[in-house]
Motif scaffolding. Structure first.
Motif, PDB file in Angstrom:
ATOM      1  N   ALA A 114     -23.124  -1.126  -2.146  1.00  0.00           N
ATOM      2  CA  ALA A 114     -23.915  -1.989  -1.271  1.00  0.00           C
ATOM      3  C   ALA A 114     -24.999  -2.698  -2.083  1.00  0.00           C
ATOM      4  O   ALA A 114     -25.599  -2.103  -2.984  1.00  0.00           O
ATOM      5  CB  ALA A 114     -24.563  -1.155  -0.166  1.00  0.00           C
ATOM      6  N   PRO A 115     -25.269  -3.975  -1.777  1.00  0.00           N
ATOM      7  CA  PRO A 115     -26.333  -4.693  -2.491  1.00  0.00           C
ATOM      8  C   PRO A 115     -27.665  -3.949  -2.493  1.00  0.00           C
ATOM      9  O   PRO A 115     -28.405  -4.004  -3.491  1.00  0.00           O
ATOM     10  CB  PRO A 115     -26.424  -6.017  -1.729  1.00  0.00           C
ATOM     11  CG  PRO A 115     -25.035  -6.238  -1.213  1.00  0.00           C
ATOM     12  CD  PRO A 115     -24.522  -4.872  -0.857  1.00  0.00           C
ATOM     13  N   VAL A 116     -27.977  -3.256  -1.400  1.00  0.00           N
ATOM     14  CA  VAL A 116     -29.257  -2.547  -1.329  1.00  0.00           C
ATOM     15  C   VAL A 116     -29.381  -1.485  -2.414  1.00  0.00           C
ATOM     16  O   VAL A 116     -30.483  -1.140  -2.843  1.00  0.00           O
ATOM     17  CB  VAL A 116     -29.446  -1.941   0.076  1.00  0.00           C
ATOM     18  CG1 VAL A 116     -28.466  -0.779   0.320  1.00  0.00           C
ATOM     19  CG2 VAL A 116     -30.882  -1.478   0.282  1.00  0.00           C
ATOM     20  N   GLN A 117     -28.234  -0.958  -2.904  1.00  0.00           N
ATOM     21  CA  GLN A 117     -28.277   0.030  -3.980  1.00  0.00           C
ATOM     22  C   GLN A 117     -28.728  -0.595  -5.301  1.00  0.00           C
ATOM     23  O   GLN A 117     -29.232   0.098  -6.181  1.00  0.00           O
ATOM     24  CB  GLN A 117     -26.890   0.663  -4.191  1.00  0.00           C
ATOM     25  CG  GLN A 117     -26.383   1.517  -3.050  1.00  0.00           C
ATOM     26  CD  GLN A 117     -24.973   2.013  -3.343  1.00  0.00           C
ATOM     27  OE1 GLN A 117     -23.988   1.385  -2.993  1.00  0.00           O
ATOM     28  NE2 GLN A 117     -24.883   3.153  -4.014  1.00  0.00           N
TER      29      GLN A 117
ATOM     30  N   ILE B 107     -30.638  -3.683  -5.691  1.00  0.00           N
ATOM     31  CA  ILE B 107     -31.770  -4.621  -5.743  1.00  0.00           C
ATOM     32  C   ILE B 107     -33.075  -3.966  -6.189  1.00  0.00           C
ATOM     33  O   ILE B 107     -33.724  -4.432  -7.137  1.00  0.00           O
ATOM     34  CB  ILE B 107     -31.931  -5.317  -4.379  1.00  0.00           C
ATOM     35  CG1 ILE B 107     -30.729  -6.238  -4.156  1.00  0.00           C
ATOM     36  CG2 ILE B 107     -33.235  -6.101  -4.319  1.00  0.00           C
ATOM     37  CD1 ILE B 107     -30.627  -6.798  -2.741  1.00  0.00           C
ATOM     38  N   THR B 108     -33.476  -2.894  -5.546  1.00  0.00           N
ATOM     39  CA  THR B 108     -34.800  -2.329  -5.821  1.00  0.00           C
ATOM     40  C   THR B 108     -34.973  -1.919  -7.280  1.00  0.00           C
ATOM     41  O   THR B 108     -35.986  -2.217  -7.909  1.00  0.00           O
ATOM     42  CB  THR B 108     -35.065  -1.115  -4.907  1.00  0.00           C
ATOM     43  OG1 THR B 108     -34.948  -1.536  -3.549  1.00  0.00           O
ATOM     44  CG2 THR B 108     -36.462  -0.553  -5.147  1.00  0.00           C
ATOM     45  N   ASP B 109     -33.957  -1.238  -7.837  1.00  0.00           N
ATOM     46  CA  ASP B 109     -34.054  -0.769  -9.224  1.00  0.00           C
ATOM     47  C   ASP B 109     -33.540  -1.791 -10.229  1.00  0.00           C
ATOM     48  O   ASP B 109     -33.490  -1.496 -11.435  1.00  0.00           O
ATOM     49  CB  ASP B 109     -33.293   0.545  -9.385  1.00  0.00           C
ATOM     50  CG  ASP B 109     -34.076   1.734  -8.845  1.00  0.00           C
ATOM     51  OD1 ASP B 109     -35.314   1.636  -8.779  1.00  0.00           O
ATOM     52  OD2 ASP B 109     -33.463   2.754  -8.493  1.00  0.00           O
TER      53      ASP B 109
END
Length: 337
Positions: free
Chosen positions: A271-274, A276-278
């Motif tokens: 998932a993109p959310v996996q 983006i943050t890092d």
């Protein structure tokens, strides 16, 4: 007309059959190689099963070729009869298309692959473009050099093009034909090396190959285990399993890289959310040019990295291919002429 022995596959899914074929002189800017050794690669299965477009049947498999130049075509410079050379997955490029003009030779629009675009190395003789040739250094036998043209350069080049620095934690997913070389190269490059595989039975081999740590993906959560080690700067994914690749993403350190060299058509469940943050990245890595193959072989000589091989004569090509296909090869089958 002189002839040589070659292994032909007549049609999709057909048997590997040893046959006499005509030996012709090389055209301009090509050489004819007297093959001494040829590796058996997992990708050969993709050719036999018709998984590549535009195959001209019958085909001769083999893109991990090592031998001596027997004949040179018109216009060939810098190579001569008797030179020890290897030809890998990178079997020649055009130097005319836009990617080539930008120096992106692995993305050449007319790139040639042995067995796909011309007969491969399950044969006593191969004719290849001069752009495909990699010089084999002293200290490397033909049987040792052959797997470096695909398995070797893919793992070595895949690792050295990352942002990882000596001392960083680098994980290799899969300890097979590609992964057993990836573990060795990672250790030799000065990385804190993690091997990831299914089952405890691979641990002894992984540690002997140079892994500092071993993660059994059947026994523990891979991402959590990588985080416990501090997080991986790089995961080199050699196992052709999309779920296993995705399972490593949570174990990457900040700005970590998942570099994929294991070939599968299955979608990646990420998932993109996996990402983006890092600031994580996922990239595919092709093998390497003829110069990359040369540099891989030189590094292997300097570092002692070698493919673990089992040699079989050309006449036993069908059995060697079956051993690879059925997972009985530990770790690379190499045909010798």
């Amino acid at each position: 007309m002189p002839t040589h022995k070659a292994v032909l596959v007549e049609s999709v899914g057909g048997p590997l059959t040893l046959t006499d074929v005509e030996t012709t002189s090389p055209p301009p800017l090509h050489v004819r190689i007297a093959v001494v050794a040829c590796g058996v690669c997992g990708t050969d299965h993709g050719f036999v099963t018709g998984g590549f477009p535009g195959l001209n049947w019958p085909i001769t498999l083999g893109h991990e070729i090592a031998g001596t130049i027997a004949e040179v075509g018109e216009g060939v410079e810098d190579f001569a009869v008797g030179d020890r050379v290897a030809v890998g997955w990178f079997g020649g490029n055009c130097n005319r298309c836009v990617p080539c003009r930008k120096g992106q030779f692995m993305q050449c629009e007319r790139m040639q692959v042995p067995s796909w675009h011309y007969p491969g190395g399950y044969a006593e003789s191969v004719t290849a473009p001069v752009t495909a040739l990699a010089r084999i250094p002293e200290g490397l036998s033909f049987a040792e050099a052959a797997p470096m043209g695909c398995a070797g350069v893919t793992t070595f080049n895949g690792l050295r093009q990352t942002k990882a620095k000596s001392g960083d934690l680098v994980a290799v997913l899969g300890v097979g034909g590609l992964g057993h070389l990836g573990v060795q190269f990672a250790r030799a490059m000065g990385f804190e090396t993690v091997a990831i595989a299914r089952g405890a039975d691979k641990e002894a081999d992984a540690r002997e190959l140079g892994a500092h740590h071993y993660i059994d993906s059947k026994a523990v959560d891979v991402a959590a285990a990588l985080k416990d080690l501090g997080g991986a700067a790089v995961v080199l994914a050699t196992a052709a399993n999309s779920q296993a690749m995705a399972d490593t993403v949570g174990g990457l350190a900040a700005q970590g890289e998942l570099v994929i060299i294991g070939v599968t058509a299955d979608p990646l469940p990420i998932a993109p959310v996996q990402l983006i943050t890092d600031g994580l990245s996922v990239s595919g890595h092709p093998s390497g040019t003829s110069r990359d193959v040369e540099e891989t072989m030189h590094f292997a000589v300097q570092s002692g990295v070698r493919a673990r091989i089992e040699q079989r004569p050309l006449a036993e090509a069908a059995e060697a291919y079956a051993a690879m296909e059925e997972g009985r090869a530990r770790y690379r089958m190499v045909l010798t002429m």
